[in-house]
Design a protein around this motif. Sequence first.
Motif, PDB file in Angstrom:
ATOM      1  N   ARG A  13      14.796 -21.191  84.347  1.00  0.00           N
ATOM      2  CA  ARG A  13      15.916 -20.406  83.818  1.00  0.00           C
ATOM      3  C   ARG A  13      15.818 -20.217  82.306  1.00  0.00           C
ATOM      4  O   ARG A  13      16.271 -19.201  81.782  1.00  0.00           O
ATOM      5  CB  ARG A  13      17.251 -21.073  84.156  1.00  0.00           C
ATOM      6  CG  ARG A  13      17.716 -20.892  85.558  1.00  0.00           C
ATOM      7  CD  ARG A  13      17.820 -19.445  86.069  1.00  0.00           C
ATOM      8  NE  ARG A  13      18.338 -18.461  85.147  1.00  0.00           N
ATOM      9  CZ  ARG A  13      18.068 -17.148  85.203  1.00  0.00           C
ATOM     10  NH1 ARG A  13      17.304 -16.658  86.133  1.00  0.00           N
ATOM     11  NH2 ARG A  13      18.585 -16.317  84.328  1.00  0.00           N
ATOM     12  N   VAL A  14      15.245 -21.166  81.592  1.00  0.00           N
ATOM     13  CA  VAL A  14      15.129 -21.024  80.131  1.00  0.00           C
ATOM     14  C   VAL A  14      14.277 -19.803  79.792  1.00  0.00           C
ATOM     15  O   VAL A  14      14.674 -18.959  78.989  1.00  0.00           O
ATOM     16  CB  VAL A  14      14.552 -22.312  79.498  1.00  0.00           C
ATOM     17  CG1 VAL A  14      14.247 -22.109  78.025  1.00  0.00           C
ATOM     18  CG2 VAL A  14      15.529 -23.474  79.678  1.00  0.00           C
ATOM     19  N   ALA A  21      13.514 -17.299  81.832  1.00  0.00           N
ATOM     20  CA  ALA A  21      14.167 -16.102  82.364  1.00  0.00           C
ATOM     21  C   ALA A  21      15.260 -15.617  81.415  1.00  0.00           C
ATOM     22  O   ALA A  21      15.367 -14.417  81.141  1.00  0.00           O
ATOM     23  CB  ALA A  21      14.744 -16.383  83.749  1.00  0.00           C
ATOM     24  N   ASP A  22      16.052 -16.534  80.880  1.00  0.00           N
ATOM     25  CA  ASP A  22      17.102 -16.143  79.928  1.00  0.00           C
ATOM     26  C   ASP A  22      16.500 -15.544  78.661  1.00  0.00           C
ATOM     27  O   ASP A  22      17.017 -14.566  78.118  1.00  0.00           O
ATOM     28  CB  ASP A  22      17.981 -17.347  79.569  1.00  0.00           C
ATOM     29  CG  ASP A  22      18.867 -17.800  80.719  1.00  0.00           C
ATOM     30  OD1 ASP A  22      19.012 -17.048  81.716  1.00  0.00           O
ATOM     31  OD2 ASP A  22      19.413 -18.923  80.625  1.00  0.00           O
ATOM     32  N   GLU A  32      15.186 -12.057  79.572  1.00  0.00           N
ATOM     33  CA  GLU A  32      16.327 -11.167  79.807  1.00  0.00           C
ATOM     34  C   GLU A  32      16.980 -10.765  78.486  1.00  0.00           C
ATOM     35  O   GLU A  32      17.333  -9.598  78.290  1.00  0.00           O
ATOM     36  CB  GLU A  32      17.335 -11.848  80.727  1.00  0.00           C
ATOM     37  CG  GLU A  32      18.433 -10.927  81.205  1.00  0.00           C
ATOM     38  CD  GLU A  32      19.271 -11.581  82.290  1.00  0.00           C
ATOM     39  OE1 GLU A  32      19.669 -10.858  83.210  1.00  0.00           O
ATOM     40  OE2 GLU A  32      19.526 -12.802  82.211  1.00  0.00           O
ATOM     41  N   SER A  33      17.109 -11.703  77.556  1.00  0.00           N
ATOM     42  CA  SER A  33      17.721 -11.384  76.258  1.00  0.00           C
ATOM     43  C   SER A  33      16.853 -10.426  75.446  1.00  0.00           C
ATOM     44  O   SER A  33      17.351  -9.744  74.554  1.00  0.00           O
ATOM     45  CB  SER A  33      17.990 -12.664  75.457  1.00  0.00           C
ATOM     46  OG  SER A  33      16.777 -13.204  74.944  1.00  0.00           O
ATOM     47  N   TRP A  61       8.419 -10.393  86.074  1.00  0.00           N
ATOM     48  CA  TRP A  61       9.343  -9.713  85.159  1.00  0.00           C
ATOM     49  C   TRP A  61       8.577  -8.592  84.475  1.00  0.00           C
ATOM     50  O   TRP A  61       7.357  -8.636  84.362  1.00  0.00           O
ATOM     51  CB  TRP A  61       9.873 -10.709  84.126  1.00  0.00           C
ATOM     52  CG  TRP A  61      10.901 -11.647  84.695  1.00  0.00           C
ATOM     53  CD1 TRP A  61      10.705 -12.598  85.654  1.00  0.00           C
ATOM     54  CD2 TRP A  61      12.270 -11.704  84.345  1.00  0.00           C
ATOM     55  NE1 TRP A  61      11.886 -13.249  85.926  1.00  0.00           N
ATOM     56  CE2 TRP A  61      12.865 -12.721  85.127  1.00  0.00           C
ATOM     57  CE3 TRP A  61      13.061 -11.017  83.448  1.00  0.00           C
ATOM     58  CZ2 TRP A  61      14.209 -13.054  85.029  1.00  0.00           C
ATOM     59  CZ3 TRP A  61      14.401 -11.344  83.347  1.00  0.00           C
ATOM     60  CH2 TRP A  61      14.973 -12.355  84.135  1.00  0.00           C
TER      61      TRP A  61
END
Length: 189
Positions: A146-147, A149-150, A153-154, A178
């Motif tokens: 998740r780190v 991915a975040d 995404e940002s 991604w």
Amino acid sequence: MTSLPPFPRLTGSADVSVRPARPADAAAIARVQGTTWRTAYRAVLPAAVLDDWDADGVTASWAAAIAAPPTPRYRVLVALERDEVVGFAAVAPVEDDPAAAELGPLLVEPRWGRRGHGSRLLAAVADHASADGVVELQAWLLETDRVSADFFESAGWAADGWARTLETGDEPLREVRWHAALEQEDEGR
């Protein structure tokens, strides 16, 4: 598909910068990779990968990739704080799509995190890829990460629905792809 604006040419202060890797950076790149994998991925990577880490072998692999890239569009970039390598990224063309490039590892040693090194590396990758005529960047992330991915995404990236499973000898690792589109600068600007 998410579209990113053109990335500006990178400028670095005397304290932080990104530049193409040199063969002499290989040991530092291997150190960053080993430290980051042991710190951030210990719970998901097979213990044998981390316990049997061959720093000399990894250093030699990075030195070879930097000195004699497998393709002309293969790049290894390093993030620096002062003169110390604190992170790196590698990018290569996608074999069956000349308009796409795949971001390999983008790692910042945890003790240097949250200082913008990852963002600078990602911007430099996009800048080089765009200069090479690439219009889409892709990256494979562990589904449980998740780190990362975040972070992506940002930066305007999104999962594109593709997934793969890596057999590791232990528990299989599932990765999700991604991607981000790169806008091409107009020649007249």
